[in-house]
Design an enzyme around this catalytic site. Structure first.
Site, PDB file in Angstrom:
ATOM      1  N   LEU A  51      34.419  55.729  98.362  1.00  0.00           N
ATOM      2  CA  LEU A  51      33.983  57.086  98.052  1.00  0.00           C
ATOM      3  C   LEU A  51      32.528  57.330  98.432  1.00  0.00           C
ATOM      4  O   LEU A  51      32.179  58.416  98.899  1.00  0.00           O
ATOM      5  CB  LEU A  51      34.187  57.375  96.558  1.00  0.00           C
ATOM      6  N   LYS A  76      26.443  44.704 104.901  1.00  0.00           N
ATOM      7  CA  LYS A  76      27.489  45.731 104.861  1.00  0.00           C
ATOM      8  C   LYS A  76      26.887  47.128 104.967  1.00  0.00           C
ATOM      9  O   LYS A  76      27.468  48.023 105.580  1.00  0.00           O
ATOM     10  CB  LYS A  76      28.309  45.590 103.581  1.00  0.00           C
ATOM     11  N   ASP A  99      20.851  46.428  93.455  1.00  0.00           N
ATOM     12  CA  ASP A  99      21.794  45.600  92.703  1.00  0.00           C
ATOM     13  C   ASP A  99      21.827  46.114  91.270  1.00  0.00           C
ATOM     14  O   ASP A  99      20.862  45.928  90.509  1.00  0.00           O
ATOM     15  CB  ASP A  99      21.358  44.135  92.751  1.00  0.00           C
ATOM     16  N   ASN A 126      27.195  56.917  92.812  1.00  0.00           N
ATOM     17  CA  ASN A 126      28.614  56.632  92.945  1.00  0.00           C
ATOM     18  C   ASN A 126      28.962  55.194  92.564  1.00  0.00           C
ATOM     19  O   ASN A 126      30.065  54.912  92.101  1.00  0.00           O
ATOM     20  CB  ASN A 126      29.048  56.891  94.400  1.00  0.00           C
ATOM     21  N   TYR A 213      36.503  50.185  80.883  1.00  0.00           N
ATOM     22  CA  TYR A 213      35.981  51.070  81.934  1.00  0.00           C
ATOM     23  C   TYR A 213      35.834  52.500  81.415  1.00  0.00           C
ATOM     24  O   TYR A 213      34.824  53.169  81.659  1.00  0.00           O
ATOM     25  CB  TYR A 213      36.918  51.035  83.138  1.00  0.00           C
ATOM     26  N   LYS A 217      32.321  54.981  80.976  1.00  0.00           N
ATOM     27  CA  LYS A 217      32.198  56.340  81.507  1.00  0.00           C
ATOM     28  C   LYS A 217      31.978  57.355  80.388  1.00  0.00           C
ATOM     29  O   LYS A 217      31.236  58.337  80.544  1.00  0.00           O
ATOM     30  CB  LYS A 217      33.450  56.700  82.315  1.00  0.00           C
TER      31      LYS A 217
END
Length: 344
Positions: A51, A76, A99, A126, A213, A217
């Site tokens: 994303l 990357k 990080d 993100n 998780y 959030k």
């Protein structure tokens, strides 16, 4: 302005009603065709894959001039940047290390933004992590999902606030969007009565493969609930955007303990998930289409949506304050309390 806190809490069951509507019937809100981000600078975390990569590409497609890819892996990141430069040769694209398992790295990143960037228009946080097995970050002592999805993201948010206020676009507020999740609407949060709260979230005994998780959030929503009391939409527009379930990402990369579970998740995501392009458009909508009316809001299905119903209860008020207080105490070493209070 009517924000998420002012809306009536939704009483619609999350599954299947809300989930199916969010995944299949919601209509995407794309930027107007004449949208031009020339001269603007954006930071996107976790932008070498998935994303984050797609969101960065969409910003470049709107003629963004300067892009910072904030990534954990420099190699990357450089590989992703090389592809972006080929497609958008006029844009300036830099790769900066970040990080989220290291407070030192987060502080260094915020300092770099302050010293090297003359202007910052957009920040999309993100980067996140969905752990399906318990893992503690030795450097901080916290469970990884709690660390990355909540603590590190709000720490970076706080450190960037005065930078965004000082270096936002002339005469306009900067935008900062944090990745959220519709799953918060179906969060159990069994630790909510614990005082103190954070040690309970770090306890291996309370780790829940499905709910940990969601809790991380949800904590972001609770922190934002208080943060908007200190930060004006005239200075920085802060919101939370849900990209929904998206296929073709590394979201389930930690499902190693069960090949069956990983396979079933992959099939479910393939059938029900949005494309990365559609999912990332939720971020772009949050930072390009949405304005001050979205400050402090939870955006879902490209619209301002109520927070989970429990957050509107008297019981939640005390927990929100506990989250706020424990978060500020966690970052006392970096002066986060003073930074936030200075935004008033």
């Amino acid at each position: 302005m009517v924000g998420s806190k002012d809306l009536e809490p939704s009483k619609t069951p999350f599954f299947p009603n809300v989930f199916l509507s969010n995944q299949f019937t919601a209509k995407a809100q794309w930027p107007p065709r004449n949208t031009d981000l020339s001269g603007q600078t954006a930071i996107v975390t976790g932008s070498n894959v998935g994303l984050g990569y797609e969101a960065a590409m969409q910003l470049l497609g709107l003629r963004l001039s300067n892009l910072i890819l904030a990534v954990r892996s420099a190699d990357k990141g450089q590989s992703a940047a090389a592809t972006m430069r080929q497609r958008h040769p006029k844009a300036s694209i830099d790769v900066w290390p970040l990080d989220l398992c290291s407070y030192e790295s987060i502080q260094a990143f915020a300092k770099q933004a302050d010293t090297k960037l003359k202007r910052i228009d957009i920040v999309i946080l993100n980067a996140g992590r969905a752990r399906f097995d318990y893992n503690k970050i030795d450097r901080t002592g916290h469970e990884e999902s709690f660390q990355v999805n909540y603590l590190s993201n709000v720490f970076l948010t706080a450190l960037l606030l005065p930078v965004l206020k000082a270096k936002g676009p002339p005469g306009k507020p900067a935008h900062l969007t944090i990745a959220s999740a519709a799953l918060t609407l179906d969060c159990k949060f069994v630790q909510k009565d614990k005082d103190p709260l954070f040690p309970a979230l770090d306890d291996p005994a309370s780790f829940d493969r499905g709910d940990t998780y969601r809790v991380a959030k949800l904590l972001c929503q609770m922190f934002l609930w208080k943060l908007v009391d200190y930060v004006s939409a005239d200075d920085v527009i802060i919101n939370l955007a849900d990209p929904a379930l998206v296929r073709g990402t590394d979201f389930a990369r930690d499902l190693k303990s069960s090949k069956v579970a990983k396979t079933l998740y992959g099939i479910f995501a393939y059938v029900a998930g949005r494309s990365p392009k559609l999912g990332a458009s939720c971020y772009i909508d949050a930072v390009v289409n949405k304005g001050k009316e979205s400050h402090g809001c939870f955006l879902m299905s490209w619209k301002i949506h109520p927070f989970p119903a429990w957050l509107y209860t008297p019981e939640a008020e005390a927990v929100i304050q506990r989250v706020w207080s424990e978060t500020l105490a966690e970052f006392e070493f970096a002066g986060v309390r003073s930074i936030i209070e200075s935004m008033r």
